[in-house]
Design a protein around this motif. Structure first.
Motif, PDB file in Angstrom:
ATOM      1  N   LEU B 197       1.022  -1.387  -0.017  1.00 12.54           N
ATOM      2  CA  LEU B 197      -0.112   0.300  -0.101  1.00 12.54           C
ATOM      3  C   LEU B 197       1.080   1.010   0.032  1.00 12.54           C
ATOM      4  CD1 LEU B 197      -2.765  -1.251   2.740  1.00 12.54           C
ATOM      5  CD2 LEU B 197      -2.879  -0.599   0.319  1.00 12.54           C
ATOM      6  N   GLY B 198       0.397   2.404  -0.968  1.00  9.65           N
ATOM      7  CA  GLY B 198       1.837   3.080  -1.265  1.00  9.65           C
ATOM      8  C   GLY B 198       1.132   4.078  -2.183  1.00  9.65           C
ATOM      9  N   SER B 199       1.598   5.676  -2.304  1.00  7.45           N
ATOM     10  CA  SER B 199       1.129   6.168  -3.360  1.00  7.45           C
ATOM     11  C   SER B 199       2.413   5.833  -4.422  1.00  7.45           C
ATOM     12  CB  SER B 199       0.687   7.444  -3.057  1.00  7.45           C
ATOM     13  OG  SER B 199       2.522   8.189  -2.945  1.00  7.45           O
ATOM     14  N   THR B 200       1.743   6.534  -5.822  1.00  8.15           N
ATOM     15  CA  THR B 200       2.436   6.607  -6.927  1.00  8.15           C
ATOM     16  C   THR B 200       2.933   7.715  -7.177  1.00  8.15           C
ATOM     17  OG1 THR B 200       0.707   7.379  -8.488  1.00  8.15           O
ATOM     18  CG2 THR B 200       1.263   5.004  -7.927  1.00  8.15           C
ATOM     19  N   PHE B 201       3.090   8.323  -5.914  1.00  9.86           N
ATOM     20  CA  PHE B 201       3.186  10.666  -6.481  1.00  9.86           C
ATOM     21  C   PHE B 201       4.215  11.271  -5.555  1.00  9.86           C
ATOM     22  CE2 PHE B 201      -1.167  10.112  -5.250  1.00  9.86           C
ATOM     23  CZ  PHE B 201      -0.941  10.446  -3.872  1.00  9.86           C
ATOM     24  N   GLY B 202       4.512  10.290  -4.904  1.00  3.27           N
ATOM     25  CA  GLY B 202       4.983  10.637  -3.535  1.00  3.27           C
ATOM     26  C   GLY B 202       6.717  10.484  -3.380  1.00  3.27           C
ATOM     27  N   GLY B 203       6.913  10.109  -1.716  1.00  2.00           N
ATOM     28  CA  GLY B 203       8.268   9.613  -1.976  1.00  2.00           C
ATOM     29  C   GLY B 203       8.405   7.660  -1.508  1.00  2.00           C
ATOM     30  N   THR B 204       7.946   8.037  -0.390  1.00  2.27           N
ATOM     31  CA  THR B 204       8.810   6.572  -0.375  1.00  2.27           C
ATOM     32  C   THR B 204       8.092   5.864  -0.678  1.00  2.27           C
ATOM     33  OG1 THR B 204       9.486   7.855   2.294  1.00  2.27           O
ATOM     34  CG2 THR B 204       9.023   5.035   2.516  1.00  2.27           C
ATOM     35  N   GLY B 205       6.806   5.923  -0.145  1.00  8.38           N
ATOM     36  CA  GLY B 205       6.033   4.721  -0.881  1.00  8.38           C
ATOM     37  C   GLY B 205       5.968   4.244  -2.252  1.00  8.38           C
ATOM     38  N   ALA B 206       6.007   5.374  -3.139  1.00  5.86           N
ATOM     39  CA  ALA B 206       6.320   5.596  -5.089  1.00  5.86           C
ATOM     40  C   ALA B 206       7.774   4.583  -4.838  1.00  5.86           C
ATOM     41  CB  ALA B 206       6.015   6.508  -5.782  1.00  5.86           C
ATOM     42  N   SER B 207       8.333   4.812  -4.153  1.00  2.00           N
ATOM     43  CA  SER B 207       9.624   4.348  -4.367  1.00  2.00           C
ATOM     44  C   SER B 207      10.222   3.043  -3.928  1.00  2.00           C
ATOM     45  CB  SER B 207      10.977   5.185  -3.492  1.00  2.00           C
ATOM     46  OG  SER B 207      10.895   6.492  -3.898  1.00  2.00           O
ATOM     47  N   SER B 208       9.196   2.139  -2.716  1.00  2.02           N
ATOM     48  CA  SER B 208       8.974   1.251  -2.441  1.00  2.02           C
ATOM     49  C   SER B 208       8.475   0.216  -3.345  1.00  2.02           C
ATOM     50  CB  SER B 208       8.262   1.655  -1.073  1.00  2.02           C
ATOM     51  OG  SER B 208       9.531   2.369  -0.135  1.00  2.02           O
ATOM     52  N   ILE B 209       7.261   0.523  -3.894  1.00  2.26           N
ATOM     53  CA  ILE B 209       5.995  -0.180  -4.514  1.00  2.26           C
ATOM     54  C   ILE B 209       7.233  -0.828  -5.869  1.00  2.26           C
ATOM     55  CG2 ILE B 209       4.151  -0.467  -5.820  1.00  2.26           C
ATOM     56  CD1 ILE B 209       2.696   1.281  -4.252  1.00  2.26           C
ATOM     57  N   PRO B 210       7.796  -0.120  -6.774  1.00  2.00           N
ATOM     58  CA  PRO B 210       8.488  -1.177  -7.561  1.00  2.00           C
ATOM     59  C   PRO B 210       9.322  -2.353  -7.012  1.00  2.00           C
ATOM     60  CG  PRO B 210       8.843   1.315  -7.846  1.00  2.00           C
ATOM     61  CD  PRO B 210       7.775   1.240  -6.352  1.00  2.00           C
ATOM     62  N   VAL B 211       9.719  -1.726  -5.556  1.00  2.26           N
ATOM     63  CA  VAL B 211      11.561  -2.503  -5.532  1.00  2.26           C
ATOM     64  C   VAL B 211      10.883  -3.846  -4.746  1.00  2.26           C
ATOM     65  CG1 VAL B 211      12.977  -1.054  -6.501  1.00  2.26           C
ATOM     66  CG2 VAL B 211      12.506  -1.575  -3.828  1.00  2.26           C
ATOM     67  N   MET B 212       9.395  -3.242  -3.786  1.00  6.55           N
ATOM     68  CA  MET B 212       9.364  -4.777  -3.174  1.00  6.55           C
ATOM     69  C   MET B 212       9.424  -6.481  -3.473  1.00  6.55           C
ATOM     70  SD  MET B 212       8.821  -4.559  -0.296  1.00  6.55           S
ATOM     71  CE  MET B 212       9.601  -2.118   0.091  1.00  6.55           C
ATOM     72  N   PRO B 213       8.988  -6.533  -3.946  1.00 10.89           N
ATOM     73  CA  PRO B 213       9.281  -7.685  -4.492  1.00 10.89           C
ATOM     74  C   PRO B 213      10.668  -8.508  -4.436  1.00 10.89           C
ATOM     75  CG  PRO B 213       7.346  -7.152  -5.936  1.00 10.89           C
ATOM     76  CD  PRO B 213       7.664  -5.804  -5.446  1.00 10.89           C
ATOM     77  N   ILE B 214      10.828  -7.748  -5.637  1.00  9.95           N
ATOM     78  CA  ILE B 214      12.871  -7.916  -5.396  1.00  9.95           C
ATOM     79  C   ILE B 214      13.455  -7.955  -3.802  1.00  9.95           C
ATOM     80  CG2 ILE B 214      14.450  -7.418  -6.740  1.00  9.95           C
ATOM     81  CD1 ILE B 214      12.776  -8.499  -8.592  1.00  9.95           C
ATOM     82  N   ALA B 215      12.914  -7.035  -3.171  1.00 11.49           N
ATOM     83  CA  ALA B 215      13.649  -7.014  -2.468  1.00 11.49           C
ATOM     84  C   ALA B 215      13.025  -7.655  -1.289  1.00 11.49           C
ATOM     85  CB  ALA B 215      13.307  -5.338  -1.379  1.00 11.49           C
ATOM     86  N   ILE B 216      11.753  -8.280  -1.630  1.00 18.75           N
ATOM     87  CA  ILE B 216      10.956  -9.072   0.137  1.00 18.75           C
ATOM     88  C   ILE B 216      11.934 -10.278  -0.510  1.00 18.75           C
ATOM     89  CG2 ILE B 216       9.458 -10.838   0.901  1.00 18.75           C
ATOM     90  CD1 ILE B 216       8.008  -8.028   0.966  1.00 18.75           C
ATOM     91  N   THR B 217      12.119 -11.050  -1.878  1.00 18.66           N
ATOM     92  CA  THR B 217      12.808 -12.293  -2.081  1.00 18.66           C
ATOM     93  C   THR B 217      13.497 -12.563  -2.432  1.00 18.66           C
ATOM     94  OG1 THR B 217      10.766 -12.546  -3.965  1.00 18.66           O
ATOM     95  CG2 THR B 217      12.351 -13.695  -4.081  1.00 18.66           C
ATOM     96  N   ASP B 218      14.210 -11.715  -2.057  1.00 15.79           N
ATOM     97  CA  ASP B 218      15.547 -11.612  -2.554  1.00 15.79           C
ATOM     98  C   ASP B 218      15.932 -11.625  -0.219  1.00 15.79           C
ATOM     99  OD1 ASP B 218      16.365 -11.122  -5.046  1.00 15.79           O
ATOM    100  OD2 ASP B 218      17.461  -9.237  -5.218  1.00 15.79           O
ATOM    101  N   ALA B 219      15.605 -10.654   0.093  1.00 17.94           N
ATOM    102  CA  ALA B 219      15.638 -11.050   1.780  1.00 17.94           C
ATOM    103  C   ALA B 219      15.512 -12.743   2.502  1.00 17.94           C
ATOM    104  CB  ALA B 219      14.933  -9.740   2.089  1.00 17.94           C
ATOM    105  N   ALA B 220      14.258 -12.889   1.934  1.00 20.18           N
ATOM    106  CA  ALA B 220      13.982 -14.257   1.779  1.00 20.18           C
ATOM    107  C   ALA B 220      14.515 -15.080   1.891  1.00 20.18           C
ATOM    108  CB  ALA B 220      12.253 -14.234   1.628  1.00 20.18           C
TER     109      ALA B 220
END
Lengths: 180, 571
Positions: B197-220
């Protein structure tokens, strides 16, 4: 609605007058005395049902106790007990001052041949004016307790029950459980 | 009472909330849980922010803390079944990359540009980021600089997991490690659905959503030592395009901060982000579903206006973050939370496995005109979908309405009669021979939650002001939706003219026409009889059963139009 209830109540109290008068003799006296008590009992039953309707008309009250305390239960109790205390007086007044005719030998639904059986009239007066109010008051109370319990238990109508039982205490005072 | 994380039950639902918008979406999600829409489920939630002081984040954490004091796991875990209030188990995890240190507060410091050959490093940095972007203070987040934010967020994730993996002490204190480890466990057990959950137009949310799957999968993978395939991780996200605005920062503010979020660029940020989301191959391969939520031609709420008009707070300068970043609730955030529900509960794992490229989910809502503006018409079936219902069972949208009306009524009743004190309602019910034993902690949590939901009072410079509750804020976000356009409710319900005290009695036929308190207690006693020392779960159950037994009033938005047309004809 309130008027209807009030009128029904008054009619019930003086309803004895509507009964056909019968003669009381030594042979029928004991049965007649029982009939007097039954009349009082029936009246108590009827009035308790009417009172059940009256107290159920008072709405539940939800209010912060910092603003004021709940008043609905108190209102119901005041009405119930005021009527309970007034009932014997009304009954006594009606029978002793209106219905009783010592010369004619009539009281309530009975007339007595005072020339032949003078002792019967005092017996009937005692039953009507001394024991009658007591029986009326007692049965009014007991039937109210019974009906309010039945209504709460089987018909999920709890308002009348709060007259007898609130705060998990009888009359709000007799019991162990306290509010936190 | 479950006021701690329940790690004994395997969760398959994971929620990542990033940035200020993500936090507010999370508040909506918590409300959805409070309304019994995730009955019997366990959800692990990660709050992800770069700004430790963000007021929205603090509010969300606070709300979750209160929620956890009331939550229980009773209820049937079924997609088409709404259950009791607070009947979802929420396990909270928080991760905030620390940008407050002297060594981490700027990109140039994190990247150690000064080490080695600074000139070469700088040229490399300049290839990707403009100079002001490399130099702004990160302690208030990424300030709409998503190209920088995504890079930093991914590395913050990986760095945290590596550190936790290397040290048992660090591991025990790392919420992110625990969260990812739960995902790893769920993957091993067959299914983990992760929704962002996050925005596409702001800062943290918009930055996190694109990398979340890769970041979580790599972390796991790091946690499992690369020994286990992460084939059962299914990612979804809501893509919120711009839906609110705030005044542009002054020139002096821009000059001082250098990089600062400016709402006038939000539409462009959103458009650029959406282009990226629908075209980037990595995104399309990693995300199973996107729920695209936009505000189109509808009027965007100005958060500064809201603060001035509603809460009486004057705006001052634009808040880039920190303690002042606190925006009102918006229906789109609630829709995001409902999107998470849809993602979690619809489609089997096998079906998700077969999705090769991201499915884009969207739904159109009808609108009506209010003056020159268009107002969306939102119904309960726009928020939740109910594919299969039998005649015997209420559809999920009707159950949702029942629960929403009931909870709003309960919260409002508390405010109206008891200034939000549950204890006093319980005391009154005790008079009527219904006794409930709630701990002080439960009472305090319930008081808080109800005030938050319905309406609260705050003292500002010695003056008491009424703040609309979360629910009324949503109505306000729809430009004070008229004539049942918001969930079929009469606008009077929201209490604009009664100091934001919701007129809950207008929600039900019985309470609208008679003394609402008498009707409530009569029904309460009829349905629940004499409770003797029941716990808070039973208390909430009894409250819910009472209100849901009333007949809801549903205002037909088109009725007002029809009336106007008829009047015109007569004239």
């Amino acid at each position: 609605m309130k008027r209807k209830i009030l009128l029904t109540g008054l009619f019930s109290i003086v309803g004895i007058a509507a009964f056909a008068q019968t003669q009381s003799t030594p042979n029928t006296l004991s049965g007649d005395l029982i009939m007097v008590y039954l009349q009082a009992t029936f009246m108590g039953l009827l009035l308790s049902l009417i009172m059940l309707g009256i107290v159920s008309r008072i709405k539940y009250d939800l209010i912060d106790n910092r603003i004021r305390s709940q008043k609905d239960v108190r209102k119901r109790r005041i009405i119930f007990f005021t009527v309970m205390l007034l009932l014997p007086a009304v009954w006594f007044y009606y029978l002793f001052f209106i219905s009783l005719d010592q010369l004619a030998g009539t009281i309530g639904t009975y007339f007595v041949d005072t020339m032949q059986h003078a002792y019967i009239l005092p017996e009937l007066i005692h039953a009507y004016c001394v024991m009658g109010p007591f029986v009326l008051m007692l049965t009014y109370f007991l039937f109210f307790v019974l009906f309010s319990w039945i209504f709460a238990r089987f018909f999920n109508k709890y308002k009348a029950r709060t007259v007898i039982y609130s705060n998990f205490k009888y009359l709000g005072i007799i019991g162990k459980k306290n509010k936190k | 009472m479950g006021n701690k994380k329940d790690t004994t039950r395997t969760s398959k639902y994971f929620l990542v909330c990033a940035g200020g918008t993500g936090m507010r979406c999370m508040q909506s999600f918590i409300n959805l849980c409070a309304l019994g829409m995730f009955s019997g489920q366990t959800i692990d939630v990660l709050l992800l922010d770069t700004d430790a002081e963000n007021k929205d984040k603090k509010n969300t954490e606070n709300l979750i803390q209160k929620y956890t004091k009331l939550m229980h796991s009773d209820g049937e875990a079924k997609a088409n079944k709404a259950g009791d209030f607070f009947s979802a188990q929420i396990n909270l995890y928080t991760f905030i990359p620390d940008y407050s240190k002297e060594t981490t507060k700027r990109f140039t410091l994190i990247s150690e540009i000064e080490k080695g050959d600074p000139a070469v490093n700088k040229r490399l940095g300049d290839l990707f980021y403009e100079e002001p972007v490399q130099d702004f203070d990160l302690s208030h987040g990424y300030r709409a600089q998503t190209h920088l934010g995504s890079y930093l967020m991914y590395h913050a994730f990986i760095e945290e997991i590596r550190q936790a993996n290397a040290s048992d002490e660090y591991k025990s204190s790392s919420d992110l490690f625990k969260f990812v480890d739960r995902i790893r466990e769920a993957n091993n057990e067959g299914e983990a659905r992760i929704f962002s959950l996050g925005s596409t137009f702001g800062g943290t949310g918009a930055s996190s959503i694109p990398v979340m799957p890769i970041a979580i999968t790599d972390a796991a993978k790091i946690i499992s030592g690369g020994m286990v395939e992460m084939d059962n991780l299914f990612y979804g996200a809501s893509l919120l395009s711009n839906y609110f605005t705030f005044p542009s920062p002054s020139d002096a503010h821009k000059a001082k901060d250098g990089i600062i979020a400016d709402a006038q660029f939000f539409p462009y940020n959103s458009a650029a982000a959406l282009m990226y989301y629908i075209k980037d191959k990595t995104i399309l391969q990693t995300y199973k579903r996107f729920y695209i939520l936009g505000w189109g031609e509808f009027n965007k709420i100005n958060v500064a206006d809201y603060k001035t008009k509603i809460s009486g707070k004057t705006g001052g300068k634009t808040a880039t973050g920190g303690k002042k970043q606190e925006n009102p609730a918006h229906i789109l955030e609630f829709m995001s939370a409902c999107a998470a529900k849809h993602f979690f509960e619809h489609g089997k794992a096998e079906e998700l496995q077969t999705i090769a490229t991201t499915e884009m989910m969207f739904k159109a809502v009808e609108s009506i005109s209010k003056g020159d503006e268009k107002i969306p018409v939102i119904n309960f079936d726009d928020l939740v979908s109910s594919p299969n219902t039998t005649d015997k069972e209420l559809s999920i949208d009707d159950q949702f309405r029942d629960n929403m009306y009931a909870f709003l009524s309960f919260c409002s009743l508390l405010q109206e009669r008891y200034e939000g004190r549950t204890e006093n309602l319980i005391s009154d019910l005790f008079t009527y021979n219904s006794s409930y034993n709630l701990s002080e902690e439960e009472i305090e949590a319930l008081d808080f939650f109800c005030s938050y939901f319905a309406m609260r009072k705050e003292t500002d410079e010695g003056e008491e002001i009424a703040i609309p509750g979360w629910f009324a804020q949503m109505w306000h976000s729809l430009n004070e939706a008229p004539d049942g356009t918001f969930l079929g409710m009469d606008p009077v319900v929201f209490g604009k003219d009664t100091d934001w005290l919701p007129n809950w009695n207008r929600l039900y036929t019985e309470t609208a026409n008679d003394n609402p308190f008498d009707e409530f207690v009569k029904r309460f006693k009829k349905l629940n009889h004499n409770a003797k020392g029941s716990d808070y779960k039973q208390f909430l159950k009894d409250i819910r059963s009472t209100f849901t037994s009333f007949t809801p009033i549903v205002v037909d938005p088109s009725a007002a139009n029809r009336k106007t047309e008829q009047t015109t004809e007569l004239v």
